[in-house]
Design a protein around this motif. Structure first.
Motif, short mmCIF file in Angstrom:
data_model
loop_
_atom_site.label_atom_id
_atom_site.label_comp_id
_atom_site.label_asym_id
_atom_site.label_seq_id
_atom_site.Cartn_x
_atom_site.Cartn_y
_atom_site.Cartn_z
N ALA A 203 0.73 -1.43 -0.08
CA ALA A 203 -0.01 0.04 0.01
C ALA A 203 0.75 1.16 0.02
N LEU A 204 2.10 1.15 0.17
CA LEU A 204 2.88 2.40 0.55
C LEU A 204 4.09 2.39 -0.43
N VAL A 205 4.29 3.59 -1.02
CA VAL A 205 5.39 3.91 -2.03
C VAL A 205 6.48 4.67 -1.44
N ASP A 206 7.62 4.07 -1.60
CA ASP A 206 8.80 5.29 -1.21
C ASP A 206 8.87 6.09 -1.97
N THR A 207 8.88 7.60 -1.60
CA THR A 207 9.17 8.72 -2.59
C THR A 207 10.52 8.80 -2.97
N GLY A 208 11.46 8.43 -2.30
CA GLY A 208 12.74 8.64 -2.42
C GLY A 208 13.22 9.93 -1.89
N GLU A 209 12.44 10.58 -0.99
CA GLU A 209 12.64 11.74 -0.34
C GLU A 209 12.82 11.47 1.09
N VAL A 210 13.35 12.46 1.90
CA VAL A 210 13.58 12.12 3.21
C VAL A 210 12.98 13.59 4.00
N LEU A 211 12.59 13.20 5.42
CA LEU A 211 12.07 14.26 6.24
C LEU A 211 13.19 15.36 6.58
N THR A 212 12.93 16.47 6.29
CA THR A 212 14.10 17.46 6.70
C THR A 212 13.89 18.08 7.92
N GLY A 213 14.88 18.79 8.53
CA GLY A 213 14.75 19.41 9.79
C GLY A 213 14.80 18.71 11.09
N VAL A 214 15.26 17.34 11.02
CA VAL A 214 15.40 16.52 12.18
C VAL A 214 16.70 16.52 12.77
N ARG A 215 16.82 16.02 13.75
CA ARG A 215 18.19 16.11 14.35
C ARG A 215 19.05 14.81 13.92
N HIS A 216 18.45 13.98 14.00
CA HIS A 216 19.08 12.42 13.77
C HIS A 216 19.05 12.19 12.21
N ARG A 217 19.19 11.11 11.93
CA ARG A 217 19.35 10.59 10.68
C ARG A 217 18.01 10.82 9.99
N PRO A 218 17.76 11.36 8.91
CA PRO A 218 16.29 11.86 8.51
C PRO A 218 15.58 10.56 8.07
N PRO A 219 14.29 10.33 8.40
CA PRO A 219 13.60 9.03 7.93
C PRO A 219 13.00 9.28 6.51
N ARG A 220 12.77 8.20 5.84
CA ARG A 220 12.26 8.19 4.56
C ARG A 220 10.72 8.75 4.66
N LEU A 221 10.45 9.19 3.39
CA LEU A 221 9.02 9.74 3.17
C LEU A 221 8.23 8.67 2.32
N TYR A 222 6.90 8.58 2.63
CA TYR A 222 6.11 7.54 2.00
C TYR A 222 4.96 8.03 1.56
N ARG A 223 4.14 7.65 0.73
CA ARG A 223 3.01 7.94 0.09
C ARG A 223 2.13 6.77 -0.08
N TYR A 224 0.73 6.92 -0.15
CA TYR A 224 0.03 5.78 -0.44
C TYR A 224 0.06 5.56 -1.92
N ASN A 225 0.13 4.04 -2.36
CA ASN A 225 0.11 3.74 -3.66
C ASN A 225 -1.57 3.62 -4.16
N THR A 226 -1.81 4.67 -4.87
CA THR A 226 -3.25 4.74 -5.25
C THR A 226 -3.56 3.59 -6.34
N THR A 227 -2.78 3.01 -6.81
CA THR A 227 -3.12 2.04 -7.85
C THR A 227 -3.43 0.75 -7.25
N VAL A 228 -3.33 0.66 -6.07
CA VAL A 228 -3.66 -0.60 -5.19
C VAL A 228 -5.11 -0.20 -4.42
N ASP A 229 -6.09 -1.33 -4.69
CA ASP A 229 -7.44 -1.06 -4.13
C ASP A 229 -7.24 -1.94 -2.77
N LEU A 230 -7.35 -1.10 -1.52
CA LEU A 230 -7.36 -1.64 -0.42
C LEU A 230 -8.50 -2.35 0.05
N ALA A 231 -9.55 -1.92 -0.55
CA ALA A 231 -10.83 -2.59 0.04
C ALA A 231 -11.89 -2.52 -1.30
N ASP A 232 -12.74 -3.37 -1.43
CA ASP A 232 -13.87 -3.18 -2.36
C ASP A 232 -14.89 -2.21 -2.21
#
Length: 242
Positions: A203-232
């Motif tokens: 259901a998730l897609v890695d955007t290839g971007e990271v969260l900026t403005g954080v003190r430690h190692r910046p975590p990856r940013l995700y988005r929902y995969n809109t091509t996947v039907d999560l429910a009928d």
């Protein structure tokens, strides 16, 4: 027996025990309530709502009432349920101001989900206040039951849909997504297990971007995969996609 139609809205937002956007305490679900200034239930807290106008659609009425009472214009607004038990007394209805009997009131209830940025813009004051969803006082009419049903629906829907993104925006970290699930489901989730579970759904897609403005190692940013039907979504949902 005469019947009247009203529209009410349950608005959920994630916030800490402090101010919106603060770091004080764990995030939890909160909702704004409006203090009634007339009978019945004068002085008690209630969901934002009111009678359906002659020239208004249901969603239009819900949107207008939210803007008028709380100043909010949520991106996510969905019809929740219609409450129409023959013995209920419901919501503000035509005639209550004059003291005339209003008879049965059918309330079409919407629910809205807002992120912290949206929630900061909410109007608060003597007659509008935010309450923790799990610690509500006795509300006017059957509004405690309505909130209880909305919470049940939200907890079920967060398991199989993209509804969590309504609290987060288009992109988010896995930690932020887990925080939403923990607040909604009311339980602490193991980070490693949660990661494996959401990655397995596709259901998730890695955007290839990271969260900026954080003190430690910046975590990856995700988005929902809109091509996947999560429910009928059924015939109506499929027709909307055509």
């Amino acid at each position: 027996m005469n019947a009247s139609l009203a529209v009410s809205t349950v608005i959920f937002a994630l916030r800490s025990s402090g101010r919106f956007g603060g770091d004080e305490g764990e995030r939890a679900l909160w909702l704004p309530l409006v203090r009634r200034i007339r009978e019945p239930y004068d002085g008690m807290w209630a969901l934002p709502g009111g009678p359906l106008g002659d020239d208004e659609g249901l969603a239009e009425s819900a949107t207008a009432t939210l803007e008028r009472t709380t100043g909010l214009a949520p991106r996510y607004l969905e019809q929740l349920y219609a409450f129409g038990d023959p013995h209920r007394s419901g919501d503000t209805a035509p005639g209550e101001e004059t003291g005339r009997a209003v008879g049965r009131v059918v309330s079409v209830v919407y629910w809205a989900l807002v992120g912290e940025e949206e929630a900061r813009a909410a109007r608060v004051g003597q007659n509008v206040r935010w309450f923790r969803a799990e610690e509500l006082p006795r509300l006017a009419f059957d509004h405690n039951l309505i909130v209880e049903y909305a919470l049940w629906r939200l907890r079920n829907k967060v398991e199989y849909s993209r509804i969590a993104s309504a609290f987060l925006g288009d992109t988010f970290t896995l930690a932020q997504l887990r925080e939403v699930h923990e607040a909604v489901r009311g339980q602490v989730l193991d980070p490693a297990n949660f990661r494996r579970q959401v990655e397995a759904t596709g259901a998730l897609v890695d955007t290839g971007e990271v969260l900026t403005g954080v003190r430690h190692r910046p975590p990856r940013l995700y988005r929902y995969n809109t091509t996947v039907d999560l429910a009928d979504q059924g015939p109506l949902g499929r027709a909307a996609q055509q």
